[in-house]
Design a protein around this motif. Structure first.
Motif, PDB file in Angstrom:
ATOM      1  N   GLU A  40       0.831  -1.212   0.000  1.00  0.00           N
ATOM      2  CA  GLU A  40       0.000   0.000   0.000  1.00  0.00           C
ATOM      3  C   GLU A  40       0.862   1.256   0.000  1.00  0.00           C
ATOM      4  O   GLU A  40       0.573   2.217  -0.731  1.00  0.00           O
ATOM      5  N   ARG A  98      -7.561   2.900  -0.140  1.00  0.00           N
ATOM      6  CA  ARG A  98      -7.349   1.460   0.087  1.00  0.00           C
ATOM      7  C   ARG A  98      -6.555   1.241   1.374  1.00  0.00           C
ATOM      8  O   ARG A  98      -6.834   0.322   2.130  1.00  0.00           O
ATOM      9  N   HIS A  99      -5.597   2.114   1.601  1.00  0.00           N
ATOM     10  CA  HIS A  99      -4.744   2.011   2.787  1.00  0.00           C
ATOM     11  C   HIS A  99      -5.555   2.157   4.069  1.00  0.00           C
ATOM     12  O   HIS A  99      -5.252   1.509   5.070  1.00  0.00           O
ATOM     13  N   THR A 114      -9.026   1.792   4.256  1.00  0.00           N
ATOM     14  CA  THR A 114     -10.349   1.155   4.178  1.00  0.00           C
ATOM     15  C   THR A 114     -10.643   0.239   5.346  1.00  0.00           C
ATOM     16  O   THR A 114     -11.728   0.275   5.907  1.00  0.00           O
TER      17      THR A 114
END
Length: 189
Positions: free
Chosen positions: A159, A181-182, A184
């Motif tokens: 990530e 995304r990191h 989430t």
């Protein structure tokens, strides 16, 4: 948990006035709570507060990363490359051991430096101060809530690499997606 001043003075080897000043600063940052006539107590760690901190961090990072990627110059790119290199080095050490605890302090510092450097060219000192406060609160909860203090051997380094590569490429939507995304897991758990 109530914080006992006498124990803290002995543990840290400081005077009452130094301890009181430190506790007031920690209270101002939201790390401890001051209760009238009762002293100080540690902040309770709740999942809801952790989600709020993660959400605030994400909101601030989304705003700052767009500005930073637009404004970043050569020196910013060099600083970002160096920050990522240091973070990747510590993460490699953590992946090579079954006891990541020995690296947590260094990893936390490098993680903070990396994320702050990504945003550092945003041009707003106020935005960066707000981000630092949100990041510190987020980190405090992550360290207490997650095994390995928020470091996942299979995921975290990848990530960070995604964030770095999209930032260097000046890919604002890609960088925002990588940051999302990191964070989430923190927002959905």
């Amino acid at each position: 948990e109530r914080l006992i001043p006498q124990h803290l003075k002995q543990e840290f080897g400081c005077t009452s006035s130094v301890l009181r000043e430190a506790m007031l600063r920690l209270a101002g940052e939201g790390f401890v709570v001051s209760e009238k006539n009762l002293g100080f107590r540690a902040v309770a760690h709740t999942q809801e507060t952790f989600r709020e901190a993660a959400h605030l961090r994400l909101v601030l990072e989304r705003e700052a990363v767009g500005l930073s990627l637009a404004n970043g110059d050569f020196d910013w790119e060099v600083a970002l490359s160096a920050a990522h290199q240091k973070l990747a080095y510590v993460e490699k050490q953590m992946m090579g051991t079954s006891d990541a605890k020995q690296y947590v302090r260094h990893w936390s510092l490098q993680d903070c430096e990396f994320h702050s450097t990504v945003l550092s060219a945003c041009g707003s000192a106020l935005l960066m101060r707000a981000y630092k406060s949100a990041f510190d609160t987020f980190r405090m909860y992550a360290v207490s809530a997650y095994p390995n203090y928020g470091f996942s051997q299979d995921i975290t380094a990848k990530e960070h690499l995604d964030i770095y590569e999209t930032a260097i490429a000046r890919d604002v939507p890609g960088c925002i997606a990588a940051i999302e995304r990191h964070l989430t897991l923190c927002l959905t758990s």
